[in-house]
Design a protein around this motif. Structure first.
Motif, PDB file in Angstrom:
ATOM      1  N   HIS A  47      -0.909  -6.020  -1.024  1.00  0.00           N
ATOM      2  CA  HIS A  47      -1.197  -7.075  -1.987  1.00  0.00           C
ATOM      3  C   HIS A  47      -2.550  -6.866  -2.655  1.00  0.00           C
ATOM      4  O   HIS A  47      -3.412  -6.145  -2.135  1.00  0.00           O
ATOM      5  CB  HIS A  47      -1.161  -8.443  -1.291  1.00  0.00           C
ATOM      6  N   ARG A  48      -2.731  -7.495  -3.791  1.00  0.00           N
ATOM      7  CA  ARG A  48      -3.976  -7.348  -4.556  1.00  0.00           C
ATOM      8  C   ARG A  48      -5.199  -7.831  -3.788  1.00  0.00           C
ATOM      9  O   ARG A  48      -6.313  -7.394  -4.050  1.00  0.00           O
ATOM     10  CB  ARG A  48      -3.887  -8.103  -5.875  1.00  0.00           C
ATOM     11  N   ASP A  49      -4.989  -8.740  -2.838  1.00  0.00           N
ATOM     12  CA  ASP A  49      -6.122  -9.246  -2.063  1.00  0.00           C
ATOM     13  C   ASP A  49      -6.397  -8.406  -0.811  1.00  0.00           C
ATOM     14  O   ASP A  49      -7.271  -8.737  -0.022  1.00  0.00           O
ATOM     15  CB  ASP A  49      -5.927 -10.717  -1.699  1.00  0.00           C
ATOM     16  N   ALA A  50      -5.668  -7.305  -0.660  1.00  0.00           N
ATOM     17  CA  ALA A  50      -5.933  -6.373   0.454  1.00  0.00           C
ATOM     18  C   ALA A  50      -7.276  -5.700   0.203  1.00  0.00           C
ATOM     19  O   ALA A  50      -7.825  -5.745  -0.901  1.00  0.00           O
ATOM     20  CB  ALA A  50      -4.822  -5.337   0.545  1.00  0.00           C
ATOM     21  N   GLY A  51      -7.779  -5.057   1.197  1.00  0.00           N
ATOM     22  CA  GLY A  51      -9.035  -4.350   1.052  1.00  0.00           C
ATOM     23  C   GLY A  51      -8.927  -3.189   0.076  1.00  0.00           C
ATOM     24  O   GLY A  51      -7.856  -2.586  -0.090  1.00  0.00           O
ATOM     25  N   GLU A  52     -10.011  -2.880  -0.571  1.00  0.00           N
ATOM     26  CA  GLU A  52     -10.047  -1.783  -1.527  1.00  0.00           C
ATOM     27  C   GLU A  52      -9.643  -0.464  -0.879  1.00  0.00           C
ATOM     28  O   GLU A  52      -8.996   0.374  -1.502  1.00  0.00           O
ATOM     29  CB  GLU A  52     -11.459  -1.669  -2.118  1.00  0.00           C
ATOM     30  N   THR A  53      -9.993  -0.300   0.391  1.00  0.00           N
ATOM     31  CA  THR A  53      -9.641   0.919   1.119  1.00  0.00           C
ATOM     32  C   THR A  53      -8.132   1.111   1.164  1.00  0.00           C
ATOM     33  O   THR A  53      -7.624   2.194   0.881  1.00  0.00           O
ATOM     34  CB  THR A  53     -10.218   0.862   2.549  1.00  0.00           C
ATOM     35  N   GLN A  54      -7.400   0.052   1.522  1.00  0.00           N
ATOM     36  CA  GLN A  54      -5.938   0.148   1.607  1.00  0.00           C
ATOM     37  C   GLN A  54      -5.305   0.314   0.234  1.00  0.00           C
ATOM     38  O   GLN A  54      -4.367   1.086   0.070  1.00  0.00           O
ATOM     39  CB  GLN A  54      -5.362  -1.081   2.301  1.00  0.00           C
ATOM     40  N   ILE A  55      -5.809  -0.390  -0.745  1.00  0.00           N
ATOM     41  CA  ILE A  55      -5.273  -0.281  -2.102  1.00  0.00           C
ATOM     42  C   ILE A  55      -5.420   1.148  -2.615  1.00  0.00           C
ATOM     43  O   ILE A  55      -4.472   1.741  -3.143  1.00  0.00           O
ATOM     44  CB  ILE A  55      -5.970  -1.282  -3.044  1.00  0.00           C
ATOM     45  N   ASN A  56      -6.597   1.715  -2.452  1.00  0.00           N
ATOM     46  CA  ASN A  56      -6.846   3.078  -2.927  1.00  0.00           C
ATOM     47  C   ASN A  56      -6.052   4.108  -2.132  1.00  0.00           C
ATOM     48  O   ASN A  56      -5.543   5.081  -2.698  1.00  0.00           O
ATOM     49  CB  ASN A  56      -8.334   3.403  -2.888  1.00  0.00           C
ATOM     50  N   ALA A  57      -5.926   3.903  -0.826  1.00  0.00           N
ATOM     51  CA  ALA A  57      -5.149   4.827   0.001  1.00  0.00           C
ATOM     52  C   ALA A  57      -3.689   4.820  -0.434  1.00  0.00           C
ATOM     53  O   ALA A  57      -3.055   5.875  -0.518  1.00  0.00           O
ATOM     54  CB  ALA A  57      -5.277   4.461   1.481  1.00  0.00           C
ATOM     55  N   ALA A  58      -3.153   3.643  -0.740  1.00  0.00           N
ATOM     56  CA  ALA A  58      -1.764   3.554  -1.198  1.00  0.00           C
ATOM     57  C   ALA A  58      -1.589   4.296  -2.516  1.00  0.00           C
ATOM     58  O   ALA A  58      -0.606   5.030  -2.697  1.00  0.00           O
ATOM     59  CB  ALA A  58      -1.352   2.088  -1.343  1.00  0.00           C
ATOM     60  N   GLN A  59      -2.512   4.147  -3.413  1.00  0.00           N
ATOM     61  CA  GLN A  59      -2.416   4.840  -4.700  1.00  0.00           C
ATOM     62  C   GLN A  59      -2.472   6.356  -4.516  1.00  0.00           C
ATOM     63  O   GLN A  59      -1.737   7.093  -5.189  1.00  0.00           O
ATOM     64  CB  GLN A  59      -3.515   4.355  -5.644  1.00  0.00           C
ATOM     65  N   ARG A  60      -3.312   6.824  -3.601  1.00  0.00           N
ATOM     66  CA  ARG A  60      -3.382   8.266  -3.352  1.00  0.00           C
ATOM     67  C   ARG A  60      -2.090   8.776  -2.719  1.00  0.00           C
ATOM     68  O   ARG A  60      -1.584   9.846  -3.095  1.00  0.00           O
ATOM     69  CB  ARG A  60      -4.587   8.600  -2.462  1.00  0.00           C
ATOM     70  N   LEU A  61      -1.543   8.015  -1.752  1.00  0.00           N
ATOM     71  CA  LEU A  61      -0.282   8.427  -1.126  1.00  0.00           C
ATOM     72  C   LEU A  61       0.851   8.456  -2.146  1.00  0.00           C
ATOM     73  O   LEU A  61       1.708   9.346  -2.110  1.00  0.00           O
ATOM     74  CB  LEU A  61       0.071   7.495   0.038  1.00  0.00           C
ATOM     75  N   TYR A  62       0.857   7.506  -3.066  1.00  0.00           N
ATOM     76  CA  TYR A  62       1.861   7.495  -4.128  1.00  0.00           C
ATOM     77  C   TYR A  62       1.711   8.732  -5.009  1.00  0.00           C
ATOM     78  O   TYR A  62       2.694   9.397  -5.333  1.00  0.00           O
ATOM     79  CB  TYR A  62       1.726   6.211  -4.951  1.00  0.00           C
ATOM     80  N   SER A  63       0.473   9.055  -5.364  1.00  0.00           N
ATOM     81  CA  SER A  63       0.211  10.240  -6.198  1.00  0.00           C
ATOM     82  C   SER A  63       0.640  11.524  -5.512  1.00  0.00           C
ATOM     83  O   SER A  63       1.037  12.490  -6.175  1.00  0.00           O
ATOM     84  CB  SER A  63      -1.280  10.330  -6.538  1.00  0.00           C
ATOM     85  N   LYS A  64       0.583  11.531  -4.191  1.00  0.00           N
ATOM     86  CA  LYS A  64       0.971  12.711  -3.413  1.00  0.00           C
ATOM     87  C   LYS A  64       2.466  12.731  -3.108  1.00  0.00           C
ATOM     88  O   LYS A  64       2.954  13.656  -2.455  1.00  0.00           O
ATOM     89  CB  LYS A  64       0.182  12.749  -2.098  1.00  0.00           C
ATOM     90  N   GLY A  65       3.184  11.703  -3.549  1.00  0.00           N
ATOM     91  CA  GLY A  65       4.626  11.666  -3.345  1.00  0.00           C
ATOM     92  C   GLY A  65       5.050  11.241  -1.952  1.00  0.00           C
ATOM     93  O   GLY A  65       6.162  11.557  -1.524  1.00  0.00           O
ATOM     94  N   MET A  66       4.202  10.506  -1.237  1.00  0.00           N
ATOM     95  CA  MET A  66       4.545  10.098   0.130  1.00  0.00           C
ATOM     96  C   MET A  66       5.096   8.688   0.224  1.00  0.00           C
ATOM     97  O   MET A  66       5.740   8.347   1.213  1.00  0.00           O
ATOM     98  CB  MET A  66       3.325  10.244   1.034  1.00  0.00           C
ATOM     99  N   ILE A  67       4.833   7.862  -0.800  1.00  0.00           N
ATOM    100  CA  ILE A  67       5.393   6.515  -0.854  1.00  0.00           C
ATOM    101  C   ILE A  67       5.976   6.297  -2.252  1.00  0.00           C
ATOM    102  O   ILE A  67       5.613   6.983  -3.204  1.00  0.00           O
ATOM    103  CB  ILE A  67       4.366   5.419  -0.481  1.00  0.00           C
ATOM    104  N   THR A  68       6.872   5.321  -2.350  1.00  0.00           N
ATOM    105  CA  THR A  68       7.633   5.149  -3.586  1.00  0.00           C
ATOM    106  C   THR A  68       6.943   4.303  -4.649  1.00  0.00           C
ATOM    107  O   THR A  68       7.351   4.337  -5.807  1.00  0.00           O
ATOM    108  CB  THR A  68       9.007   4.520  -3.287  1.00  0.00           C
ATOM    109  N   GLN A  69       5.934   3.549  -4.277  1.00  0.00           N
ATOM    110  CA  GLN A  69       5.237   2.670  -5.223  1.00  0.00           C
ATOM    111  C   GLN A  69       3.729   2.781  -5.002  1.00  0.00           C
ATOM    112  O   GLN A  69       3.283   3.006  -3.873  1.00  0.00           O
ATOM    113  CB  GLN A  69       5.652   1.209  -5.018  1.00  0.00           C
TER     114      GLN A  69
END
Length: 81
Positions: free
Chosen positions: A30-52
């Motif tokens: 969620h948008r209110d999650a920590g910046e660390t988790q938000i950025n990690a999710a975006q990197r994993l998405y860029s690497k093709g490991m998660i779908t969103q």
């Protein structure tokens, strides 16, 4: 010598948050999650490991990496006790 950097560690920690019991369950950052988790999710998405970019489901690559992360995490935990 190779080491896990800060970003890799954050990504591994996020992969460990995905449910192991079913591939039909995902994760929503969620948008209110920590910046660390938000950025990690975006990197994993860029690497093709998660779908969103905000979580979703693990891809085939994400499933493989998460399985290895679980094994490494478990092995390191068992060595502490």
């Amino acid at each position: 010598m190779s080491t896990f950097d800060k970003y890799m560690t954050e990504e591994l920690n996020l992969l460990l948050m995905f449910p192991r019991s079913s591939l039909m369950q995902g994760l929503k950052i969620h948008r209110d999650a920590g910046e660390t988790q938000i950025n990690a999710a975006q990197r994993l998405y860029s690497k093709g490991m998660i779908t969103q970019p905000d979580g979703g489901y693990l891809t085939d690559l994400g499933i493989d990496v998460a399985e290895h992360a679980y094994k490494v995490h478990g092995a390191l935990l068992s060595r502490l006790n």
